[in-house]
Write an enzyme that holds these catalytic residues in place. Structure first.
Site, PDB file in Angstrom:
ATOM      1  N   THR A  45      -2.059  52.439   9.129  1.00 38.44           N
ATOM      2  CA  THR A  45      -1.385  51.241   8.612  1.00 38.44           C
ATOM      3  C   THR A  45      -2.348  50.355   7.819  1.00 38.44           C
ATOM      4  OG1 THR A  45      -1.759  50.067  10.686  1.00 38.44           O
ATOM      5  CG2 THR A  45       0.356  51.195  10.434  1.00 38.44           C
ATOM      6  N   ASP A  66      -9.893  58.091  13.271  1.00 38.17           N
ATOM      7  CA  ASP A  66      -8.894  57.646  14.238  1.00 38.17           C
ATOM      8  C   ASP A  66      -9.639  57.393  15.545  1.00 38.17           C
ATOM      9  OD1 ASP A  66      -6.920  57.670  16.298  1.00 38.17           O
ATOM     10  OD2 ASP A  66      -5.549  58.750  14.958  1.00 38.17           O
ATOM     11  N   LEU A  83      -9.219  46.416  16.977  1.00 39.39           N
ATOM     12  CA  LEU A  83      -7.959  45.997  16.345  1.00 39.39           C
ATOM     13  C   LEU A  83      -7.173  47.203  15.836  1.00 39.39           C
ATOM     14  CD1 LEU A  83      -9.833  43.404  16.199  1.00 39.39           C
ATOM     15  CD2 LEU A  83      -8.526  42.749  14.217  1.00 39.39           C
ATOM     16  N   THR A 102      -3.229  55.720  21.104  1.00 41.94           N
ATOM     17  CA  THR A 102      -4.186  54.814  20.450  1.00 41.94           C
ATOM     18  C   THR A 102      -4.576  53.689  21.397  1.00 41.94           C
ATOM     19  OG1 THR A 102      -3.240  55.315  18.297  1.00 41.94           O
ATOM     20  CG2 THR A 102      -4.514  53.283  18.456  1.00 41.94           C
ATOM     21  N   TYR A 155       4.133  50.404  22.675  1.00 38.10           N
ATOM     22  CA  TYR A 155       3.173  49.359  22.287  1.00 38.10           C
ATOM     23  C   TYR A 155       2.938  48.398  23.458  1.00 38.10           C
ATOM     24  CZ  TYR A 155       1.052  45.769  19.260  1.00 38.10           C
ATOM     25  OH  TYR A 155       0.199  44.861  18.679  1.00 38.10           O
TER      26      TYR A 155
END
Ligand code: UDP
Length: 346
Positions: A45, A66, A83, A102, A155
């Site tokens: 992103t 990544d 972040l 992630t 998330y």
């Protein structure tokens, strides 16, 4: 191994997600403070465009990777900001398994790197750990109202698990970790198509398309301008001693989505009208940070009012949409055994 040539207070700082919206502003601020910055980004992103002006800075290094695959950094580091994660609902729901990995595996990898280097760590957590909150405003000791099976869980629960990892690392005295709970943030370098409310409304108004309000528009959010957020993150990273508790970093000014749309319509010259669309599942009804802890521990509070920040963001979108930045081709993709530098600062 690079020799450090900066002043005594300068640090070598790893910014994971450093080519993203918030991360790139953080890189700017860290470099302006005389630090060396190692920016790690997968460009899922984030965008190379955000850090292009930094590529010739002698203290800036860019690694395309990544964090799920990142296990080492080949120079000493003093601080790590994590972040790295898709943060807008459409983007983090596009590949929910990767979002969860992630948050958990990626954060675990970065914590291990921080431990190896004896580096201080700051985790970008989120107001989403409060879910659809039953308490208002949200204080850090509120434990939240989160669905662990819904579309936002990748998330929300991922970030909650990451917080658990961080506090276990503190208790085990393995990493000096700080946790910032970030509330809705906006400003220049937001992606025009990230699906968030401020980017959507501004881009729609500038391009003369209808402004989409999901639900009735009575739900609220509290919007923090990106420079305020970055100042809060850096204050939390650098405060002594470690607060040992999560800290809300956001702007307590609370607006309904309908009020926000009306502000956009008065600010941007446009023929656009408002249209209503269904409210997404599990969409929080109210959100507003209690920032007493940040005020007391960090002496921090936001300075940029919504009208001012919205104006700056609208101007930036208008300039960007009329003059789209050139695309930078991505060089080699990162693999475990191959960690290419796009740029190696001196
Ligand atoms: N929203 C909206 N129109 C849009 C995009 C978002 O009404 O075009 C609403 C969304 O349903 C939510 C709020 O605006 O209630 C904030 O959404 P955003 O995606 O920016 O972030 P969230 O706070 O939900 O993570």
């Amino acid at each position: 191994m690079l020799q450090r040539t900066r002043n005594e207070n300068s640090k070598v700082v790893l910014v994971a997600g450093g080519a993203g919206f918030v991360g790139s502003h953080l890189c700017d601020a860290l470099l302006a403070g005389g630090n060396r910055v190692i920016c790690v980004d997968s460009y899922l992103t984030g965008s190379p465009t955000n850090v292009r002006p930094l590529l010739n800075h002698p203290s800036f290094r860019l690694i395309e990777a990544d964090i799920c695959d990142l296990h080492d950094i080949d120079e000493r580091i003093d601080q790590v900001y994590n972040l790295a994660c898709a943060a807008s609902p459409p983007q983090y729901q596009a590949d929910p398994v990767h979002t969860m990995m992630t948050c958990v595996a990626g954060t675990g990898n970065l914590l291990t790197i921080a431990e190896q280097h004896g580096a201080r760590f700051l985790q970008a957590s989120t107001s989403e750990v409060y879910g659809d909150p039953a308490e208002h405003p949200q204080r850090e000791d509120y434990r939240g109202n989160v669905s662990c099976t819904g579309p936002r869980a990748c998330y929300d629960e991922g970030k909650r698990a990451a917080e658990a990892l961080c506090f276990d690392m503190i208790r085990a005295e393995r990493v000096d970790t700080r946790v910032a709970r970030i509330f809705n943030t906006y400003g220049p370098r937001m992606q025009p198509d990230d699906g968030r409310i401020i980017s959507n409304l501004l881009v729609q108004a500038i391009s003369g398309r209808p402004l989409t309000i999901y639900g009735t528009g009575e739900q609220t959010r509290s919007f923090c301008f990106v420079s305020d957020l970055v100042a809060g993150l850096m204050a939390l990273m650098n405060v002594d001693p470690n607060p040992g508790v999560p800290v809300n970093v956001g702007n307590p000014g609370e607006f309904t989505i309908g009020e926000l749309a009306a502000m956009v319509l008065t600010m941007v010259p446009t023929q656009s009208k408002i249209i209503y669309r269904p409210l997404p599942m599990d969409d929080p009804q109210r959100r507003k940070p209690d920032i007493s802890r940040a005020r007391a521990l960090l002496g921090w509070e936001p300075r940029v009012p919504l009208a001012e920040g919205l104006r700056m963001t609208a101007d930036w979108f208008a300039a960007t949409l009329h003059h789209p930045p050139l695309r930078v081709e991505h060089p080699v993709r990162h693999t475990r055994s191959n960690q290419p530098d796009l740029h190696q600062g001196a």
